[in-house]
Design an enzyme around this catalytic site. Structure first.
Site, PDB file in Angstrom:
ATOM      1  N   GLU A 166       5.501  10.722  -5.193  1.00 33.03           N
ATOM      2  CA  GLU A 166       4.572   9.902  -5.795  1.00 33.03           C
ATOM      3  C   GLU A 166       2.999  10.093  -4.848  1.00 33.03           C
ATOM      4  O   GLU A 166       2.910  10.706  -3.609  1.00 33.03           O
ATOM      5  CB  GLU A 166       4.510   8.324  -5.148  1.00 33.03           C
ATOM      6  N   CYS A 187       7.030   1.041  -7.065  1.00 27.96           N
ATOM      7  CA  CYS A 187       6.406   1.283  -5.229  1.00 27.96           C
ATOM      8  C   CYS A 187       6.911   0.408  -3.924  1.00 27.96           C
ATOM      9  O   CYS A 187       5.994  -0.570  -4.471  1.00 27.96           O
ATOM     10  CB  CYS A 187       5.230   2.090  -5.517  1.00 27.96           C
TER      11      CYS A 187
END
Ligand code: SAH
Ligand code: SF4
Length: 343
Positions: free
Chosen positions: A90, A331
């Site tokens: 990410e 996340c």
């Protein structure tokens, strides 16, 4: 097939010589790789077609496939990227006015096992190469279509468990032949791997250092950050003293407040003792809740109290307010860590 990004300048020259090409082609190719961010050999329009074909036979261009992109109401964008071998990472881009900050990963996963961290819970898949770290920044740049003004290595992974690739990426980001981002605007965040902090202190560039402290009480820090318990807080304190002596730069301590764990009066007193009289900036972070985790964030008032007490003894401290909450679904941490470099 080898990624052309991963060969040295010398190896590129040798490959070109073998192909009967003049030396100046190296410079042209490097521009395509590092400044223009070419994703195919066909784009390299100032190279002869035959050379493009010969390169394509020998090398790949790595490249990352965007698996997902989420955009927040506040303009920040989070990306899920797939690397050549399928590993996923990410990164985040956060615009403010004319500035664009990027938060990038240095590993797929992380092996340090911090108790409050979503990345830590999943373990380490592998370390990234320098060009994979650099490539994330290029991806964000191209998606926003604007210059990147700062980078923080606060995505997935522990940069100092992947030291050489991290430094390689930082140098390329800093280089006028790369993105030309000033060293002070390039920040590494470490959980506190002491030998590498000392090594980093001796690097010639003025890169910025952030250290995840999260507690100045040994037993609490051992519980929260088992991956670094072989180094005591005293070791860390001394290493940071050396870092400041050698660099003259102000490090940041990151401290995510966890209710009932590291936000007590005893913890605050220890944090004040740890920082008092040293050159440091303390970043008080609201814990980002990880699904299934027993840890809860503290109150805003408590965060304010930490900042006030630190300020009373002359230690610079701020509370980092998070943005991009609406895109943070899975996340564990990315969004919050970027805030500091925006300030
Ligand atoms: N491995 C490095 C850099 C990546 S983690 C490090 O640990 O410093 C970047 C930052 O996010 C660290 O300060 C880390 O402690 C913090 N972090 C991890 N999980 C978090 C969570 N759930 N909430 C808030 N910050 C978190
Ligand atoms: Fe790794 Fe940093 Fe997460 Fe700790 S906080 S597990 S070092 S990514």
């Amino acid at each position: 097939m080898q990624d052309l990004h991963d060969i040295s300048h010398g190896e590129l020259l040798a490959a070109l010589e073998e192909l009967g090409q003049p030396k100046f082609r190296a410079k042209q190719i490097e521009e395509w790789l590092w400044e223009k961010g070419a994703t195919s050999f066909d784009e390299m329009s100032n190279l002869p077609k035959t050379l493009r074909a010969a390169l394509a036979e020998r090398f790949s261009l790595g490249g990352m496939e965007q698996l997902a992109r989420q955009e927040s109401e506040d303009g920040s964008r989070k990306y899920l990227l797939k690397l050549a071998d399928g590993a996923a990472i990410e990164c985040v881009g956060m615009p403010t006015g004319a500035r664009l900050a990027v938060c990038a990963s240095t590993q797929a996963g992380c092996g340090m096992g911090c108790a409050f961290c979503a990345t830590g819970a999943a373990g380490l898949t592998r370390s990234l190469t320098a060009s994979e770290i650099y490539g994330q920044v290029m991806h964000v740049r191209d998606d926003f279509g604007s210059r990147v003004t700062s980078v923080v290595l606060m995505g997935q992974g522990e940069p100092f468990a992947n030291y050489d690739a991290t430094l390689g990426a930082l140098r390329r980001l800093n280089s006028p032949d790369g993105l030309g981002i000033g060293a002070r605007h390039l920040t590494v965040s470490t959980c506190g791997i002491i030998p590498q902090i000392l090594r980093f202190a001796k690097e010639p560039e003025q890169f910025t250092l952030a250290v995840s402290l999260h507690s100045a009480v040994q037993r609490t820090r051992n519980l929260l950050m088992p991956g670094v318990k072989r180094w005591s807080l005293l070791n860390l304190y001394e290493a940071m003293g050396t870092y400041v002596d050698l660099t003259g730069r102000r490090p940041t301590y990151e401290y995510a407040l966890i209710r009932g764990i590291n936000d007590t009066d005893e913890e605050l007193a220890s944090l004040v003792d740890f920082c008092r009289g040293t050159l440091a900036h303390v970043n008080i972070i609201q814990l980002n809740e990880v699904p299934g985790s027993k840890f809860q964030p503290s109150s805003e008032a408590r965060a304010g109290e930490f900042v006030r007490r630190l300020g009373q003894v002359g230690v610079e401290a701020t509370v980092r307010v998070s943005r991009g909450a609406d895109i943070d679904a899975a996340c564990g941490q990315l969004r919050q860590r970027m805030e500091r470099k925006r300030g």
